[in-house]
Write a protein that holds these residues in place. Structure first.
Motif, mmCIF file in Angstrom:
data_model
loop_
_atom_site.group_PDB
_atom_site.id
_atom_site.type_symbol
_atom_site.label_atom_id
_atom_site.label_comp_id
_atom_site.label_asym_id
_atom_site.label_seq_id
_atom_site.Cartn_x
_atom_site.Cartn_y
_atom_site.Cartn_z
ATOM 1 N N GLU A 1 0.800 -1.136 0.090
ATOM 2 C CA GLU A 1 -0.245 -0.060 0.104
ATOM 3 C C GLU A 1 0.772 1.194 -0.035
ATOM 4 O O GLU A 1 1.925 1.345 0.940
ATOM 5 N N LEU A 2 0.555 2.243 -0.989
ATOM 6 C CA LEU A 2 1.352 3.277 -0.889
ATOM 7 C C LEU A 2 0.915 4.038 0.452
ATOM 8 O O LEU A 2 -0.125 4.062 0.909
ATOM 9 N N ASP A 3 1.955 4.733 1.090
ATOM 10 C CA ASP A 3 1.942 5.340 2.201
ATOM 11 C C ASP A 3 1.775 6.960 2.149
ATOM 12 O O ASP A 3 0.933 7.643 2.527
ATOM 13 N N ARG A 4 2.608 7.303 1.503
ATOM 14 C CA ARG A 4 2.854 9.093 1.695
ATOM 15 C C ARG A 4 3.692 9.594 0.386
ATOM 16 O O ARG A 4 4.476 8.999 -0.227
ATOM 17 N N VAL A 5 3.262 10.709 0.314
ATOM 18 C CA VAL A 5 4.015 11.530 -0.836
ATOM 19 C C VAL A 5 4.498 12.739 -0.284
ATOM 20 O O VAL A 5 3.829 13.460 0.616
ATOM 21 N N GLU A 6 5.853 13.205 -0.688
ATOM 22 C CA GLU A 6 6.290 14.532 0.037
ATOM 23 C C GLU A 6 7.187 15.231 -1.026
ATOM 24 O O GLU A 6 7.717 14.261 -1.965
ATOM 25 N N GLY A 7 7.645 16.288 -0.838
ATOM 26 C CA GLY A 7 8.748 16.899 -1.584
ATOM 27 C C GLY A 7 9.902 16.595 -0.627
ATOM 28 O O GLY A 7 10.049 16.723 0.388
ATOM 29 N N ARG A 8 11.060 16.525 -1.483
ATOM 30 C CA ARG A 8 12.436 16.319 -0.985
ATOM 31 C C ARG A 8 13.252 17.320 -1.606
ATOM 32 O O ARG A 8 13.435 17.514 -3.058
ATOM 33 N N TYR A 9 14.277 17.813 -0.708
ATOM 34 C CA TYR A 9 15.195 18.758 -1.360
ATOM 35 C C TYR A 9 16.546 18.127 -1.671
ATOM 36 O O TYR A 9 16.764 17.124 -1.053
ATOM 37 N N HIS A 10 17.209 18.771 -2.586
ATOM 38 C CA HIS A 10 18.527 17.975 -2.810
ATOM 39 C C HIS A 10 19.495 18.352 -1.524
ATOM 40 O O HIS A 10 20.350 17.446 -1.196
ATOM 41 N N SER A 11 19.364 19.604 -1.107
ATOM 42 C CA SER A 11 20.191 20.128 -0.025
ATOM 43 C C SER A 11 19.705 19.488 1.353
ATOM 44 O O SER A 11 18.766 19.663 1.775
#
Length: 217
Positions: free
Chosen positions: A133-143
């Motif tokens: 089951e897919l749980d979460r989606v979020e934005g991720r930074y390179h830094s």
């Protein structure tokens, strides 16, 4: 009751066992009134055993609602990402059941994780296969510094459910007899332009592929 639950073999088995167990318990009570203690004990114990087994089967049936069976590499979701500005983008997540959800995310990358349950051979023999089951989606930074101090955007992809077998496995050791391993898997990809992505899952975990590249093969 959801259609998946009403047709689940584990749910139907749970109902049948509970009914049979209830009948045996009632038969045991009747034997007690007839002064037949041995029949009372045997029927009551057998009835309680059936009821307990039925409760276990019912818990599994309810606990895996929202999870999808995995027997090969599957497309868990399709995601259309569109940049909205510096380190801001929208992600439209299209689920296999027809649902669509749109999220506003901050960062350089889209990050998605999932829960995966693998069963032991005994459970495989009665029809249980690896589920996810897919749980979460979020934005991720390179830094890493921005990861610590930047705007955090996290959204749930999981459906609300009465019971979650992933959580039950962590809380109750009993389920270790059926569940071989439970683990989280995650994948991420840079969002620098509009793109259509496929979130794929296999028995080894999640991965992201460009849908255009997949169609070109």
């Amino acid at each position: 009751m959801s259609p998946d639950l009403s047709t689940s073999p584990f749910f139907l088995t749970a109902v049948a066992l509970a009914l049979l167990g209830g009948i045996l318990v009632l038969a045991g009570v009747a034997a007690l009134f007839r002064a037949r203690p041995l029949k009372f004990a045997l029927r009551t114990l057998l009835g309680l055993l059936f009821i307990s087994t039925g409760v276990c089967a019912g818990t599994i049936a309810v606990g895996i609602q929202g999870y999808r069976a995995l027997t090969r590499e599957d497309v868990a979701a399709r995601v259309a990402v569109r940049p909205l500005g510096p380190q801001r983008f929208a992600a439209a997540v299209h689920f296999p059941d027809g649902r669509t959800a749109i999220y506003d995310l901050a960062g350089d990358e889209i990050y998605i994780d999932a829960h995966i349950l693998k069963w032991k051979p005994l459970a495989n023999m009665v029809g249980l296969h690896t589920v996810y089951e897919l749980d979460r989606v979020e934005g991720r930074y390179h830094s890493i510094e921005q990861e610590r101090s930047g705007v955090r955007t996290v959204h749930s992809l999981a459906q609300e459910k009465l019971l979650d077998l992933f959580t039950l496995r962590q809380r109750y050791p009993f389920f270790a007899t059926l569940v071989d391993v439970e683990y989280g898997s995650a994948t991420f990809a840079t969002v620098s332009r509009p793109a259509d992505l496929e979130i794929r899952v296999s028995t080894t975990g999640l991965l992201i592929r460009d849908a255009a590249t997949v169609r070109a093969r």
